[in-house]
Design a protein around this motif. Structure first.
Motif, mmCIF file in Angstrom:
data_model
loop_
_atom_site.group_PDB
_atom_site.id
_atom_site.type_symbol
_atom_site.label_atom_id
_atom_site.label_comp_id
_atom_site.label_asym_id
_atom_site.label_seq_id
_atom_site.Cartn_x
_atom_site.Cartn_y
_atom_site.Cartn_z
ATOM 1 N N ALA A 1 18.370 5.678 10.879
ATOM 2 C CA ALA A 1 17.337 6.361 10.095
ATOM 3 C C ALA A 1 17.075 5.625 8.786
ATOM 4 C CB ALA A 1 17.746 7.805 9.810
ATOM 5 N N LEU A 2 15.818 5.731 8.337
ATOM 6 C CA LEU A 2 15.400 5.202 7.045
ATOM 7 C C LEU A 2 15.168 6.381 6.110
ATOM 8 C CD1 LEU A 2 14.261 2.984 5.117
ATOM 9 C CD2 LEU A 2 12.048 3.272 6.289
ATOM 10 N N TYR A 3 15.821 6.346 4.957
ATOM 11 C CA TYR A 3 15.738 7.448 3.990
ATOM 12 C C TYR A 3 14.981 6.988 2.748
ATOM 13 C CZ TYR A 3 19.504 9.285 6.879
ATOM 14 O OH TYR A 3 20.259 9.715 7.948
ATOM 15 N N VAL A 4 14.111 7.854 2.245
ATOM 16 C CA VAL A 4 13.349 7.561 1.033
ATOM 17 C C VAL A 4 13.439 8.774 0.114
ATOM 18 C CG1 VAL A 4 11.138 6.786 0.081
ATOM 19 C CG2 VAL A 4 11.712 6.284 2.477
ATOM 20 N N GLY B 1 0.842 -1.190 0.000
ATOM 21 C CA GLY B 1 0.000 0.000 0.000
ATOM 22 C C GLY B 1 0.877 1.239 0.000
ATOM 23 N N THR B 2 0.661 2.127 0.966
ATOM 24 C CA THR B 2 1.508 3.327 1.079
ATOM 25 C C THR B 2 2.570 3.155 2.163
ATOM 26 O OG1 THR B 2 -0.066 4.322 2.633
ATOM 27 C CG2 THR B 2 -0.348 4.847 0.284
ATOM 28 N N ALA B 3 2.697 1.931 2.670
ATOM 29 C CA ALA B 3 3.690 1.675 3.723
ATOM 30 C C ALA B 3 4.984 1.133 3.116
ATOM 31 C CB ALA B 3 3.143 0.685 4.738
ATOM 32 N N LEU B 4 6.085 1.627 3.595
ATOM 33 C CA LEU B 4 7.395 1.128 3.181
ATOM 34 C C LEU B 4 8.037 0.438 4.374
ATOM 35 C CD1 LEU B 4 9.504 1.198 0.805
ATOM 36 C CD2 LEU B 4 10.609 2.994 2.110
ATOM 37 N N ASN B 5 8.527 -0.773 4.142
ATOM 38 C CA ASN B 5 9.072 -1.575 5.237
ATOM 39 C C ASN B 5 10.550 -1.874 4.988
ATOM 40 O OD1 ASN B 5 6.263 -2.013 6.215
ATOM 41 N ND2 ASN B 5 6.139 -3.167 4.286
ATOM 42 N N ALA B 6 11.335 -1.842 6.071
ATOM 43 C CA ALA B 6 12.762 -2.136 5.982
ATOM 44 C C ALA B 6 13.134 -3.145 7.060
ATOM 45 C CB ALA B 6 13.581 -0.863 6.166
ATOM 46 N N TYR C 1 8.063 4.110 -8.294
ATOM 47 C CA TYR C 1 9.105 3.516 -7.451
ATOM 48 C C TYR C 1 9.808 4.616 -6.654
ATOM 49 C CZ TYR C 1 11.978 5.121 -11.358
ATOM 50 O OH TYR C 1 12.553 5.887 -12.332
ATOM 51 N N VAL C 2 10.518 4.190 -5.623
ATOM 52 C CA VAL C 2 11.321 5.110 -4.810
ATOM 53 C C VAL C 2 12.678 4.449 -4.546
ATOM 54 C CG1 VAL C 2 9.372 6.265 -3.683
ATOM 55 C CG2 VAL C 2 10.334 4.166 -2.678
ATOM 56 N N PHE C 3 13.619 5.255 -4.086
ATOM 57 C CA PHE C 3 14.926 4.751 -3.697
ATOM 58 C C PHE C 3 15.043 4.830 -2.173
ATOM 59 C CE2 PHE C 3 15.468 6.116 -8.067
ATOM 60 C CZ PHE C 3 16.157 5.038 -8.618
ATOM 61 N N MET D 1 11.810 -1.451 10.386
ATOM 62 C CA MET D 1 11.213 -0.120 10.440
ATOM 63 C C MET D 1 10.103 -0.062 9.400
ATOM 64 S SD MET D 1 14.618 2.329 10.651
ATOM 65 C CE MET D 1 13.663 3.828 10.984
ATOM 66 N N SER D 2 9.115 0.769 9.663
ATOM 67 C CA SER D 2 8.010 0.943 8.717
ATOM 68 C C SER D 2 7.571 2.393 8.749
ATOM 69 C CB SER D 2 6.843 0.025 9.072
ATOM 70 O OG SER D 2 5.812 0.139 8.104
#
Length: 226
Positions: free
Chosen positions: A154-157, A132-137, A200-202, A187-188
């Motif tokens: 930290a998580l960078y997008v 969905g709109t969630a990004l998980n690491a 897509y994202v980096f 992390m989410s």
């Protein structure tokens, strides 16, 4: 007096023309010095334009050194004339200061030199996914320098491969109480609309030691969005 002034003016113009010709005849360097900053044989992820190397030409210590920037993948490259140079680390870095920080390099044509370092921490087993709109690491932190402590994670997008502490579209920090070195971590975050609407994202994760002002990063990964 008038003729003397004219003569001096012509002489000055001739000198300028001569200097101009010398610049025109200046030959650009044709050799290349390149390599990677490595730990355990793998490149070290850094902030683009953050940590730098400096090159000093042997026997010309009073000249201005040449800055050599390290890209996000730990790679560096510079065009040089053949010769012997001293390569040193300049500024803050996410690794232990080297005991012998100066590396003497002889450049002949295309020369490749890797620089081994000892990071305070490294990041292992990283993986990223989107739901969905969630990004998980998911990842783990490994301590390399015994007296180093984790200061921040930290998580960078971003929408560019150049995503780090200096440039990002979205950033979240891990709760300090959740950081356990040597254990699987996750992390989410919910992506903002400016990113969630992209194809897509980096992404990458960074860990900051209390002994450094620069993060150590995972490789940048492209994550396709649903």
């Amino acid at each position: 007096m008038k003729y003397s002034s004219i003569y001096l003016s012509i002489l000055a113009l001739a000198s300028l023309f001569s200097v101009g010709c010398e610049y025109d005849n200046f030959e650009a360097p044709k050799s290349t010095l390149s390599g990677n900053i490595i730990y355990e044989g793998s490149p070290v992820g850094v902030r683009t334009g953050g940590t730098r190397l400096q090159l000093w030409e042997d026997g010309h210590e009073l000249r201005t050194p040449m800055d050599v920037f390290i890209d996000h993948e730990g790679h560096f490259s510079a065009s040089l004339f053949d010769g012997t140079y001293k390569l040193v680390t300049n500024g803050d870095a996410p690794w232990l200061p080297r005991n012998l920080d100066t590396v003497e390099v002889t450049v002949r044509g295309n020369t490749v030199v890797d620089i081994p370092v000892t990071p305070y921490f490294v990041l292992d087993n990283e993986s990223f996914s989107a739901t969905g709109t969630a990004l998980n690491a998911e990842f783990s932190i490994r301590r390399v320098v015994p007296n180093a402590n984790v200061s921040r994670v930290a998580l960078y997008v971003g929408h560019s491969i150049l995503t780090d502490q200096g440039r990002f579209e979205h950033r979240v920090e891990m709760n300090a109480a959740s950081i356990q070195v040597g254990q699987p971590l996750n992390m989410s975050t919910t992506l903002p609309a400016s990113l969630a609407n992209l194809d897509y994202v980096f992404v990458r994760v960074g860990v900051l030691s209390n002994l450094s002002g620069e993060y150590y990063y995972t490789d940048v990964q492209r994550v396709n969005l649903p």
